[in-house]
Design an enzyme around this catalytic site. Structure first.
Site, PDB file in Angstrom:
ATOM      1  N   HIS A   1       0.820  -1.221   0.000  1.00 51.89           N
ATOM      2  CA  HIS A   1       0.000   0.000   0.000  1.00 51.89           C
ATOM      3  C   HIS A   1       0.850   1.265   0.000  1.00 51.89           C
ATOM      4  O   HIS A   1       0.314   2.367  -0.074  1.00 51.89           O
ATOM      5  CB  HIS A   1      -0.923   0.035   1.227  1.00 51.89           C
ATOM      6  CG  HIS A   1      -1.891  -1.104   1.270  1.00 51.89           C
ATOM      7  ND1 HIS A   1      -2.735  -1.401   0.225  1.00 51.89           N
ATOM      8  CD2 HIS A   1      -2.134  -2.043   2.222  1.00 51.89           C
ATOM      9  CE1 HIS A   1      -3.457  -2.471   0.540  1.00 51.89           C
ATOM     10  NE2 HIS A   1      -3.104  -2.878   1.745  1.00 51.89           N
TER      11      HIS A   1
HETATM   12 ZN   LIG Z   1      -3.781  -7.328   2.847  1.00 53.64          ZN
END
Ligand SMILES: [Zn+2]
Length: 362
Positions: free
Chosen positions: A154
């Site tokens: 992320h």
């Molecule tokens: Zn994840």
């Protein structure tokens, strides 16, 4: 199946500790005890097992697949290494405890002085990041490599989130592109339950990188902008089970590798697809995860494409056992060659007794 000998290193922009030569007696499995985040009980405030990496290693040792001496010790990524991808602006922001508290989703961190946050949280994550970069080079040299940590998918060059503070996948790929002759194309196969928006943002409009991503379409991060970078998008529904999941994974990984033949596959092997995961929302069994990893390794190694695996999300108590069982299965299937390296280590090493069957993770 392993490719012996390092390829020529290109002239590099900065000198790094992460690309130093590794003895051939070491398996391309990268780990450091510094991966594990443990301090003052704060780790219990995040819904995860912050010691899972050490447990994977413990299980692999119990099965006599590895020893302390025959795996590669990860080194912490230095600031200069991080700057290959990250902006200085972003790295400076991590000097604020509140920023780290938000990124790691551990709110109490905001009350800690930053030197403690650096030492107890960011240093482990930087060491895992160094491990991914090191494993990238090892994968090219040996045909495969596993970083027992990493997979912070992320995080992008200028933004962290979802527990990911450093963009280790982007870093590993950029290091290879910049430093290793003959590596100019990469495929990311991201099978964590969440969309890998970090590397997707980093490689938007970069034709050298092909991204396949399979994730629960209803959960974090739902990053529509980053989705433009995905060449093969496999959006899954709540509670997807083994048969459907494995069929889609196999179909699309074959399709992805047939569509573009990369010089390296980076496999983000998140285990938060596991049934009962509080974040992933999928319903894959431990055996399903083991089978999934086998499918990916078969697809890459069958084509003689080097593969780097990182472990990414998935922090239930039983997760470490499943990751270890999967690595044991890869070895039993001949998709990684742990016993070969042990034999090369010479007569002083006791031959490994490999368990023939995968011990159940549940
Ligand atoms: Zn994840």
């Amino acid at each position: 199946m392993s490719q012996k000998g390092s390829r020529q290193e290109k002239t590099s922009s900065h000198s790094t500790e992460l690309y130093t030569e590794v003895p051939s007696t070491c398996l391309p499995i990268v780990y450091s005890p510094d991966y594990n985040i443990t301090f003052m009980g704060f780790e219990k405030l995040h819904p995860f097992d912050a010691g899972k990496w050490g447990k994977v290693i413990r299980f692999l040792k119990e099965e006599q697949l590895i020893t302390d001496g025959n795996i590669v010790a990860a080194r912490e990524a230095a600031e200069e290494d991080l700057l290959v991808v990250h902006t200085r602006r972003y790295l400076n922001k991590l000097k604020w405890s509140i920023v780290v508290a938000t990124i790691t989703e551990i709110p109490p961190l905001l009350f800690l002085p930053n030197f403690l946050v650096q030492r107890k949280v960011l240093r482990p994550l930087r060491t895992q990041t160094g491990g991914t970069i090191m494993a990238g080079k090892l994968a090219i040299d040996r045909g495969w490599a596993i970083n027992v940590g990493g997979g912070f998918h992320h995080c992008s060059s200028d933004k962290g989130g979802g527990f990911c503070a450093y963009a280790d996948i982007t870093l590993a790929i950029k290091f290879l592109f910049e430093r290793v002759e003959g590596v100019s194309k990469a495929t990311i196969i991201d099978l964590d339950a969440h969309q890998g928006n970090g590397h997707e943002r980093d490689f938007l409009d970069d034709n050298r990188v092909y991204i396949m991503d399979a994730y629960n379409r209803y959960i974090y991060p739902g990053d529509g902008y980053a989705k433009r970078a995905i060449k093969r998008k496999v959006e899954l529904d709540w509670g997807t089970e083994d048969p459907e999941y494995l069929q889609k994974v196999e179909l699309h990984v074959e399709g992805a590798l047939n569509e573009m033949r990369p010089d390296i596959v980076v496999y983000n092997a998140g285990t938060d697809i596991l049934d009962g995961d509080p974040l992933g929302g999928l319903a894959i069994s431990p055996q399903g995860i083991i089978k999934r990893d086998e499918i990916i390794f078969k697809a890459a190694r069958g084509r003689q494409i080097p593969i780097l695996m990182v472990t990414s999300g998935g922090y239930q108590k039983r997760t470490a056992r499943i990751i270890a069982d999967s690595i044991i299965n890869l070895n039993n299937q001949g998709l990684v060659d742990c016993d070969c390296a042990a034999r090369e280590a010479g007569p002083s090493h006791v031959p490994l007794m490999m368990s023939q069957s995968v011990s159940a993770g549940t």
